[in-house]
Write an enzyme that holds these catalytic residues in place. Structure first.
Site, PDB file in Angstrom:
ATOM      1  CB  THR A  14      -0.950   0.026   1.218  1.00 54.12           C
ATOM      2  OG1 THR A  14      -0.179   0.011   2.422  1.00 54.12           O
ATOM      3  CG2 THR A  14      -1.891  -1.156   1.195  1.00 54.12           C
ATOM      4  N   GLY A  18       4.563   0.564  -4.052  1.00 49.58           N
ATOM      5  CA  GLY A  18       3.909  -0.724  -3.834  1.00 49.58           C
ATOM      6  C   GLY A  18       2.505  -0.781  -4.389  1.00 49.58           C
ATOM      7  CE  LYS A 134      16.541   1.112  -2.727  1.00 51.22           C
ATOM      8  NZ  LYS A 134      16.116   1.758  -4.002  1.00 51.22           N
ATOM      9  NE  ARG A 138      21.722  -3.946  -6.164  1.00 49.10           N
ATOM     10  CZ  ARG A 138      21.986  -3.485  -7.386  1.00 49.10           C
ATOM     11  NH1 ARG A 138      23.192  -3.667  -7.901  1.00 49.10           N
ATOM     12  NH2 ARG A 138      21.074  -2.851  -8.088  1.00 49.10           N
TER      13      ARG A 138
END
Length: 312
Positions: A14, A18, A134, A138
């Site tokens: 939501t 997304g 991030k 990864r």
């Protein structure tokens, strides 16, 4: 062999991006089995209308806290593919999601919340503040044993919602770049001639679905996809064409943008990266997922941005 997808579990369904990804997956529900959404009890309460709409579209709603190992493990039962759309403030929660997915016997594919700038594009990317969480995601995925993963890298969003690239900044912040429909004023970053690749949020949804449906082509790699590539001057010219009026133009040099970044950081860092050419990949990978055509162009993106700005 790359794992295929039948049953999908979505986190962050939501949120800003997304919503678009979830709607696109649900629009293609005939290609999948279960489509489940994991969300907090608080979200079910505060976004009840959105949750009801998702149910009406065929989504299964699973309530739980994203930090609960037991709740996530239970939600993974019967799920082969996880699509994460969590926002930047909670990117770190994916570390546990990935660890649990790698151990779960049912989960085979994981799409982390990448949708944006390639965080490993330049050697200096490893030092950029917005990339740090991030990069941890990864690093973890590179060491999983039983998961196939894909990074869907889209570049900045070519939309006008909030502070997105085609949107209007408040006058006090316009030096960070703005396309203001109501004031007929644009502040262009750099010299206005530097190219930037953009992806509309509705196209992000299309690209995620296409990546899900092309498992071999996208297994264990970053795919660079986008709607179109343009320059700030070309974008402004398209705004002028569609509004039928001449716009006032100003420029923020890269030097000035660096000064603003030193004061504010955050999203300004991303705008500096884009202005330096941080979305100009050697080639785009739309063809890998069968979406070389059928995505928005500059004209469509600006048309949508004008509608959004006029409605606010």
């Amino acid at each position: 062999m790359a794992a295929t997808t039948k049953n999908i579990l979505i986190f962050g369904a939501t949120g800003l991006i997304g919503t678009h990804i979830t709607n696109s997956i649900l629009a293609n529900k005939d290609k999948f089995g279960r489509i489940a959404i994991f969300t907090s009890p608080n979200t079910i309460w505060t976004k009840s209308d959105e949750i009801d709409q998702l149910k009406a579209q065929g989504a299964e709603i699973i309530a739980g806290e994203i930090t609960s190992e037991a709740a996530v493990n239970e939600a993974y039962n019967g799920i082969d593919t996880v699509v994460s759309c969590v926002g930047r403030p909670v990117i770190h929660t994916q570390l546990q999601l990935i660890q649990l997915a790698d151990k779960h016997p049912d989960v085979k594919r994981f799409f982390p919340s990448e949708y944006g700038t390639d965080i490993e594009y330049w050697p200096s990317s490893a030092n950029e503040a917005p990339h740090q969480q991030k990069l941890k995601v990864r690093a973890l995925l590179k060491n999983v044993k039983d998961l196939t993963y894909t990074y869907v890298v889209t570049g900045p969003y070519g939309d006008a919602d909030g502070a997105l690239y085609l949107g209007a900044k408040p006058p006090a912040d316009e030096a960070e770049g703005t396309f203001d429909v109501k004031r007929k004023r644009a502040v262009l970053l750099g010299d206005g001639k530097g190219k930037i690749s953009l992806t509309t949020m509705r196209d992000v949804g299309k690209f995620v679905v296409a990546a899900i449906l092309h498992p071999k082509a996208v297994a264990n790699k970053a795919i660079h996809v986008n709607s179109f590539t343009s320059t700030p001057e070309e974008i402004t010219a398209e705004y002028e064409r569609q509004t039928g009026e001449k716009w006032e133009r100003a420029y923020t040099s890269l030097e000035k943008l660096n000064q603003i970044e030193a004061e504010k950081g955050g999203s300004v860092t991303l705008r500096r990266i884009w202005t330096e050419g941080g979305t100009l990949y050697e080639k785009r990978d739309n063809h890998l997922v069968g979406l070389e055509d059928g995505v928005d162009d500059l004209q469509a993106a600006v048309k949508q941005a004008i509608e959004v700005q006029k409605a606010t």
